[in-house]
Design an enzyme around this catalytic site. Sequence first.
Site, PDB file in Angstrom:
ATOM      1  N   LEU A 123       0.724  -1.029  -0.096  1.00  0.00           N
ATOM      2  CA  LEU A 123       0.085  -0.122  -0.011  1.00  0.00           C
ATOM      3  C   LEU A 123       0.788   1.302  -0.131  1.00  0.00           C
ATOM      4  O   LEU A 123       0.623   2.182  -0.782  1.00  0.00           O
ATOM      5  CB  LEU A 123      -1.009  -0.086   1.289  1.00  0.00           C
ATOM      6  CG  LEU A 123      -2.115  -1.015   1.220  1.00  0.00           C
ATOM      7  CD1 LEU A 123      -2.930  -0.903   2.526  1.00  0.00           C
ATOM      8  CD2 LEU A 123      -3.260  -0.558   0.026  1.00  0.00           C
ATOM      9  N   GLY A 161       8.191   4.113   3.270  1.00  0.00           N
ATOM     10  CA  GLY A 161       8.670   5.418   3.351  1.00  0.00           C
ATOM     11  C   GLY A 161       9.908   5.039   4.097  1.00  0.00           C
ATOM     12  O   GLY A 161      10.211   3.884   4.356  1.00  0.00           O
ATOM     13  N   VAL A 206       3.600  -0.618   4.464  1.00  0.00           N
ATOM     14  CA  VAL A 206       2.358  -0.946   4.849  1.00  0.00           C
ATOM     15  C   VAL A 206       1.901  -1.794   3.813  1.00  0.00           C
ATOM     16  O   VAL A 206       1.913  -1.723   2.421  1.00  0.00           O
ATOM     17  CB  VAL A 206       1.373   0.319   4.980  1.00  0.00           C
ATOM     18  CG1 VAL A 206       0.088  -0.179   5.061  1.00  0.00           C
ATOM     19  CG2 VAL A 206       2.006   1.394   5.793  1.00  0.00           C
ATOM     20  N   LYS A 234       1.603  -2.469   9.295  1.00  0.00           N
ATOM     21  CA  LYS A 234       2.562  -1.483   9.071  1.00  0.00           C
ATOM     22  C   LYS A 234       3.838  -2.090   9.466  1.00  0.00           C
ATOM     23  O   LYS A 234       3.956  -2.763  10.737  1.00  0.00           O
ATOM     24  CB  LYS A 234       2.089  -0.291  10.040  1.00  0.00           C
ATOM     25  CG  LYS A 234       3.089   0.772   9.637  1.00  0.00           C
ATOM     26  CD  LYS A 234       2.509   2.313  10.044  1.00  0.00           C
ATOM     27  CE  LYS A 234       3.421   3.426   9.519  1.00  0.00           C
ATOM     28  NZ  LYS A 234       2.822   4.659  10.044  1.00  0.00           N
ATOM     29  N   ASP A 259       3.081  16.191  10.527  1.00  0.00           N
ATOM     30  CA  ASP A 259       3.479  15.500   9.204  1.00  0.00           C
ATOM     31  C   ASP A 259       2.085  15.414   8.325  1.00  0.00           C
ATOM     32  O   ASP A 259       2.069  14.216   7.572  1.00  0.00           O
ATOM     33  CB  ASP A 259       4.062  14.143   9.336  1.00  0.00           C
ATOM     34  CG  ASP A 259       4.927  13.605   8.140  1.00  0.00           C
ATOM     35  OD1 ASP A 259       5.350  14.459   7.371  1.00  0.00           O
ATOM     36  OD2 ASP A 259       4.921  12.406   8.040  1.00  0.00           O
TER      37      ASP A 259
END
Length: 363
Positions: free
Chosen positions: A34, A37, A42, A57, A149
């Site tokens: 999905l 980073g 994920v 995750k 963020d």
Amino acid sequence: MTAATKLLDEMCHLTAQSLTPMDTSEHFQVLKLLGEGSYGKVMLAVHRKRGTPMALKFFPRESTSLFSFLREYNLSLSFCTHPSLTRALGIAYSTPSHYIFAQQASLFGDLYDIILPEVGMEEDSCQRVVSQLCGALSHLHSLGFVHRDLKPENVFLCDSACRWVKLGDFGMVKARGTRVPEVWYSSPYCTPEAETARGNEDSWSSMNDDEEEKKKKKETRVWVSVEPSTDSWALGVLTYAMLTGSHPWAETASDCRAYLKYREWFDRAKSPEDELDRPEVGKTDGLPVAPQFACFTPLACSLFLSLLDPRPELRRQPEDALSYLGGAWMMEQERRRLEEERKKSRGKADIRNMKEMEGRGER
């Protein structure tokens, strides 16, 4: 420190004692990636016994502390109760290589996927997203947390029309008032107050400095208090990106021409007597506007001036943006132009899809 932030720390210490090792493939069928980073990745998965879709995750153990993993997990599990915040599902475990927790899966991608470059998205959808993000951020702020963020990649879609979105990725969340080293980075989402730390060891611009230079910069590092005004700034930039498919400036810096044009407009629009008072909605009507904001109505300009206030102590809170909803944000001429561009983009996408289907049929 609020009661919520104290409780979060206590929960992390308690769950550290009960985190169990588990084999991912034994309990889940992993379907696809999905997102990924610096934190890890994920994966979309289905629980083998229950058939429940969820997002797993994964955090690499070699680059993730157990406490930071448990902090994000417990924050999402116990404090993200607002419908526009992504919530953990009560499953956390470890493997030899990763720490992992399960969270709600958003099956329609993220906001980045639907913002067309140089075109943006429909204004109605944008206002729906802003409304929901205002609620999500206000919820976090009321508990004493700051997201830090907010960006398109961290806003997940629960349907294709943005009727339900969820803010996620809580790895950068800090308690309000926490002292952290200020970091400047070349991005429109970086707040103007962070420029005091430009060139610090932690900043992206100094990654290639030699060791002696890094040592000098470390000694002069700027420390600041985490405040909700950071999220307000990001919300303003994100709103601009949703409406236009671009950013108002490349970076929030004193040598960025586009940002300087905005500062000139801001300084003209804000008179000394309204520094402590909320400006009236639509007050900017008649004032010379920064070129990149000329496509917006006075109502929208007033919204941007309230969220993108270079003075963090006077920057408005996300919930203040709610009073700007409902009216037109784009000038009529610009609205028509963008609609034509969206039609062209949809037409090109339809042609590509037809060719792909024809290609599969031939095979």
